[in-house]
Design an enzyme around this catalytic site. Structure first.
Site, mmCIF file in Angstrom:
data_model
loop_
_atom_site.group_PDB
_atom_site.id
_atom_site.type_symbol
_atom_site.label_atom_id
_atom_site.label_comp_id
_atom_site.label_asym_id
_atom_site.label_seq_id
_atom_site.Cartn_x
_atom_site.Cartn_y
_atom_site.Cartn_z
ATOM 1 N N THR A 131 0.820 -1.209 0.000
ATOM 2 C CA THR A 131 0.000 0.000 0.000
ATOM 3 C C THR A 131 0.859 1.267 0.000
ATOM 4 O O THR A 131 1.996 1.248 0.484
ATOM 5 C CB THR A 131 -0.901 -0.008 1.264
ATOM 6 O OG1 THR A 131 -1.475 1.284 1.434
ATOM 7 C CG2 THR A 131 -0.115 -0.321 2.523
ATOM 8 N N ASP A 132 0.275 2.371 -0.470
ATOM 9 C CA ASP A 132 0.983 3.658 -0.407
ATOM 10 C C ASP A 132 1.057 4.184 1.032
ATOM 11 O O ASP A 132 1.805 5.116 1.315
ATOM 12 C CB ASP A 132 0.311 4.700 -1.322
ATOM 13 C CG ASP A 132 -1.131 5.018 -0.945
ATOM 14 O OD1 ASP A 132 -1.697 4.348 -0.045
ATOM 15 O OD2 ASP A 132 -1.702 5.953 -1.547
ATOM 16 N N GLU A 133 0.274 3.574 1.943
ATOM 17 C CA GLU A 133 0.222 4.097 3.318
ATOM 18 C C GLU A 133 1.554 3.924 4.057
ATOM 19 O O GLU A 133 1.791 4.575 5.073
ATOM 20 C CB GLU A 133 -0.934 3.443 4.086
ATOM 21 C CG GLU A 133 -2.245 3.676 3.368
ATOM 22 C CD GLU A 133 -3.493 3.321 4.151
ATOM 23 O OE1 GLU A 133 -3.457 3.318 5.382
ATOM 24 O OE2 GLU A 133 -4.516 3.050 3.500
ATOM 25 N N TYR A 156 -1.672 -0.567 10.971
ATOM 26 C CA TYR A 156 -1.812 -1.227 9.652
ATOM 27 C C TYR A 156 -0.617 -0.904 8.755
ATOM 28 O O TYR A 156 0.057 -1.798 8.240
ATOM 29 C CB TYR A 156 -3.118 -0.794 8.968
ATOM 30 C CG TYR A 156 -3.163 -1.116 7.483
ATOM 31 C CD1 TYR A 156 -3.135 -2.442 7.028
ATOM 32 C CD2 TYR A 156 -3.218 -0.104 6.507
ATOM 33 C CE1 TYR A 156 -3.163 -2.742 5.665
ATOM 34 C CE2 TYR A 156 -3.249 -0.394 5.154
ATOM 35 C CZ TYR A 156 -3.221 -1.716 4.730
ATOM 36 O OH TYR A 156 -3.237 -2.008 3.383
ATOM 37 N N LYS A 160 2.420 -3.274 7.231
ATOM 38 C CA LYS A 160 2.685 -3.440 5.802
ATOM 39 C C LYS A 160 4.124 -2.987 5.477
ATOM 40 O O LYS A 160 4.812 -3.613 4.675
ATOM 41 C CB LYS A 160 1.681 -2.643 4.966
ATOM 42 C CG LYS A 160 0.264 -3.185 4.967
ATOM 43 C CD LYS A 160 0.091 -4.569 4.373
ATOM 44 C CE LYS A 160 0.291 -4.628 2.887
ATOM 45 N NZ LYS A 160 -0.061 -5.969 2.331
HETATM 46 P P1 NAD Z 1 -9.355 -7.546 2.149
HETATM 47 O O1 NAD Z 1 -9.359 -7.273 3.604
HETATM 48 O O2 NAD Z 1 -10.588 -7.276 1.347
HETATM 49 O O3 NAD Z 1 -8.987 -9.077 1.884
HETATM 50 C C1 NAD Z 1 -7.957 -9.724 2.574
HETATM 51 C C2 NAD Z 1 -8.100 -11.224 2.329
HETATM 52 O O4 NAD Z 1 -7.043 -11.867 3.036
HETATM 53 C C3 NAD Z 1 -9.415 -11.810 2.852
HETATM 54 O O5 NAD Z 1 -9.976 -12.674 1.899
HETATM 55 C C4 NAD Z 1 -8.998 -12.569 4.104
HETATM 56 O O6 NAD Z 1 -9.814 -13.701 4.370
HETATM 57 C C5 NAD Z 1 -7.576 -12.977 3.745
HETATM 58 N N1 NAD Z 1 -6.757 -13.185 4.963
HETATM 59 C C6 NAD Z 1 -6.653 -12.357 6.037
HETATM 60 N N2 NAD Z 1 -5.836 -12.904 6.956
HETATM 61 C C7 NAD Z 1 -5.399 -14.091 6.434
HETATM 62 C C8 NAD Z 1 -4.525 -15.101 6.909
HETATM 63 N N3 NAD Z 1 -3.936 -15.010 8.102
HETATM 64 N N4 NAD Z 1 -4.293 -16.168 6.114
HETATM 65 C C9 NAD Z 1 -4.875 -16.269 4.889
HETATM 66 N N5 NAD Z 1 -5.738 -15.356 4.405
HETATM 67 C C10 NAD Z 1 -5.988 -14.275 5.170
HETATM 68 O O7 NAD Z 1 -8.104 -6.747 1.569
HETATM 69 P P2 NAD Z 1 -7.934 -5.999 0.169
HETATM 70 O O8 NAD Z 1 -8.481 -4.637 0.288
HETATM 71 O O9 NAD Z 1 -8.397 -6.891 -0.917
HETATM 72 O O10 NAD Z 1 -6.351 -5.873 0.128
HETATM 73 C C11 NAD Z 1 -5.546 -6.903 -0.448
HETATM 74 C C12 NAD Z 1 -4.094 -6.505 -0.358
HETATM 75 O O11 NAD Z 1 -3.883 -5.278 -1.052
HETATM 76 C C13 NAD Z 1 -3.620 -6.260 1.081
HETATM 77 O O12 NAD Z 1 -2.320 -6.762 1.203
HETATM 78 C C14 NAD Z 1 -3.631 -4.743 1.221
HETATM 79 O O13 NAD Z 1 -2.671 -4.312 2.141
HETATM 80 C C15 NAD Z 1 -3.289 -4.315 -0.193
HETATM 81 N N6 NAD Z 1 -3.820 -3.007 -0.601
HETATM 82 C C16 NAD Z 1 -5.144 -2.695 -0.441
HETATM 83 C C17 NAD Z 1 -5.632 -1.468 -0.880
HETATM 84 C C18 NAD Z 1 -7.101 -1.102 -0.770
HETATM 85 O O14 NAD Z 1 -7.472 0.038 -1.097
HETATM 86 N N7 NAD Z 1 -7.974 -1.997 -0.366
HETATM 87 C C19 NAD Z 1 -4.763 -0.552 -1.475
HETATM 88 C C20 NAD Z 1 -3.403 -0.898 -1.617
HETATM 89 C C21 NAD Z 1 -2.952 -2.134 -1.194
HETATM 90 P P1 TYD Z 2 -10.629 3.959 4.409
HETATM 91 O O1 TYD Z 2 -11.588 3.551 3.340
HETATM 92 O O2 TYD Z 2 -10.704 3.301 5.750
HETATM 93 O O3 TYD Z 2 -9.168 3.808 3.769
HETATM 94 P P2 TYD Z 2 -7.734 4.312 4.339
HETATM 95 O O4 TYD Z 2 -7.853 4.687 5.755
HETATM 96 O O5 TYD Z 2 -6.910 3.085 4.149
HETATM 97 O O6 TYD Z 2 -7.344 5.450 3.439
HETATM 98 O O7 TYD Z 2 -10.760 5.521 4.640
HETATM 99 C C1 TYD Z 2 -10.641 6.443 3.563
HETATM 100 C C2 TYD Z 2 -10.757 7.838 4.158
HETATM 101 O O8 TYD Z 2 -12.090 8.010 4.653
HETATM 102 C C3 TYD Z 2 -9.836 8.061 5.345
HETATM 103 O O9 TYD Z 2 -9.380 9.419 5.323
HETATM 104 C C4 TYD Z 2 -10.730 7.852 6.564
HETATM 105 C C5 TYD Z 2 -12.096 8.310 6.058
HETATM 106 N N1 TYD Z 2 -13.257 7.620 6.675
HETATM 107 C C6 TYD Z 2 -14.290 8.367 7.232
HETATM 108 O O10 TYD Z 2 -14.273 9.615 7.221
HETATM 109 N N2 TYD Z 2 -15.339 7.698 7.807
HETATM 110 C C7 TYD Z 2 -15.400 6.343 7.847
HETATM 111 O O11 TYD Z 2 -16.383 5.784 8.427
HETATM 112 C C8 TYD Z 2 -14.341 5.581 7.245
HETATM 113 C C9 TYD Z 2 -14.354 4.080 7.276
HETATM 114 C C10 TYD Z 2 -13.285 6.262 6.671
#
Ligand code: NAD
Ligand code: TYD
Length: 348
Positions: A131-133, A156, A160
């Site tokens: 992630t960019d975070e 988080y 990461k």
């Molecule tokens: P998500 O939470 O929707 O899915 C995570 C999946 O991992 C789930 O299916 C869960 O069951 C599985 N999981 C969790 N713990 C596990 C374990 N111990 N063993 C096996 N499986 C396990 O997450 P996402 O949003 O799809 O993100 C996927 C990846 O991309 C993550 O690594 C996240 O850090 C990265 N990412 C997400 C975003 C975003 O905006 N969602 C952006 C950048 C990077």
């Molecule tokens: P989120 O979707 O949790 O992603 P991330 O924290 O990984 O960027 O949140 C996106 C933005 O929205 C973040 O600035 C937090 C804000 N947010 C709210 O204002 N209210 C909410 O209930 C949630 C879940 C997020």
């Protein structure tokens, strides 16, 4: 036939990656390893569950013996690692769960790959999706590049960041061939309604308050999840070993502006009066350690691999909202049971 392990393939982004790989690469056998936590849902990949080049494996990446046995059994050619605990708010409540899955789980996979491949790395690849975070927070100006120092602020992003460092260390120390990507906020179908966009779509449908943290002046860069899956496909096949690529949508929004846009579109879709959904906006206590702004410079992946987002934000949001409106049963299923307790605790 190449054997490819994808972890976290029952989650949001993973399900899109698994679908793409199973459909596009009949010459690969895709193993989807997922523990099916609250965020994992086999409904997300129902359309491909009977494909002959696909196998689902339920298991925990933290379980060292299980992971090592799985690699012994299948001798994977490549790994795309997406399994993670992914929600910042949950990491504030329970940091250890993030240490276990995101750090220990990743190291287990790295170890298993290293041991299985026994220094014979030809044709092998470990792809870590991050992630960019990890870069921390930007002020009003500037963009994250691949050389921006890591400066994570939430449990988080710290977990990461740590996993990214381990991936690099395995590359440097053992020569493990890896690629790593750091992507901005994704949105799209099958997104669990705890993150901003799906949570607010669900709450608008149900006429529930829209809890905006702080003053709402936090900025995120948003990318359509299917464009992330395209980028992942490209990096897995064409990315250079030991390289990092930033992936972003060139699409920054202040939370409050994004929420107002969502409200406008939803009013139209639901046949409500203009302004009805905006009345649901409720400013609530800020998230501790809330990062002000994320923004990505994605010029490296653009120049080197020719990737750029294929849909505009307007198109992506339209597709996403339509998907949620047409899949209310999915929404109802994932928001029953434990979700209610989480919601109560987080927003009461
Ligand atoms: P998500 O939470 O929707 O899915 C995570 C999946 O991992 C789930 O299916 C869960 O069951 C599985 N999981 C969790 N713990 C596990 C374990 N111990 N063993 C096996 N499986 C396990 O997450 P996402 O949003 O799809 O993100 C996927 C990846 O991309 C993550 O690594 C996240 O850090 C990265 N990412 C997400 C975003 C975003 O905006 N969602 C952006 C950048 C990077
Ligand atoms: P989120 O979707 O949790 O992603 P991330 O924290 O990984 O960027 O949140 C996106 C933005 O929205 C973040 O600035 C937090 C804000 N947010 C709210 O204002 N209210 C909410 O209930 C949630 C879940 C997020």
């Amino acid at each position: 036939m190449k054997k490819i392990l994808i972890t976290g393939g029952a989650g949001f982004i993973g399900s899109h990656v698994v679908r793409r790989f199973v459909n596009k690469y009949p010459e690969y056998h895709i193993f989807n390893l997922d523990a099916l936590t609250y965020a994992g849902n086999l409904e997300n990949i129902k359309d491909i569950e009977n494909k002959s080049n696909y196998t689902f494996v339920k298991g925990d990446i933290v379980d060292e013996a299980f992971i090592s046995e799985l690699f012994n059994l299948h001798d994977f050619d490549g790994v795309l690692h997406l399994a993670a605990e992914s929600h910042v708010d949950r990491s504030i409540e329970d940091p250890l769960a993030f240490v276990k899955t995101n750090i220990i789980g990743t190291v287990n996979l790295l170890n298993a790959a290293k041991n299985q491949w026994k220094n014979n790395f030809k044709g092998k690849r470990f792809y870590h999706i991050s992630t960019d975070e990890v870069y921390g927070s930007l002020g009003a100006e500037g963009l994250f590049t691949e050389t921006t120092p890591y400066d994570p602020n939430s449990p988080y992003s710290a977990s990461k960041a740590s996993s990214d460092h381990f991936v690099r260390a395995y590359g440097e120390t053992y020569g493990l061939p890896y690629v790593l990507t750091n992507c901005s906020n994704n949105y799209g179908s099958f997104h669990f309604p705890e993150k901003l966009i799906p949570l607010f779509i669900n709450n608008i449908i149900n006429n529930r308050p829209l809890p905006v943290y702080g003053d709402g002046n936090y900025t995120r860069d948003w990318l359509f999840v299917e464009d992330h899956a395209i980028a992942i496909d490209l990096v897995f096949h064409k990315g250079k070993n030991h390289e990092t690529y930033n992936i972003g949508g060139f699409n920054e929004w202040k939370n409050i502006d994004l929420v107002k846009l969502l409200c406008q579109i939803m009013d139209q879709k639901l046949g409500r009066h203009a302004g009805d959904s905006e009345k649901l906006i409720t400013y609530v206590k800020d998230r501790p350690g809330h990062d002000l702004r994320y923004a990505i410079d994605a010029s490296k992946i653009n120049k080197e691999l020719g990737w750029k987002p294929s849909v505009t934000f307007e198109e992506g949001l339209e597709k996403t909202i339509n998907w949620y409106l047409n899949n209310e049963e999915w929404l109802q299923n994932v928001t029953s049971g434990a979700y209610k307790e989480y919601y109560q605790k987080q927003y009461s």
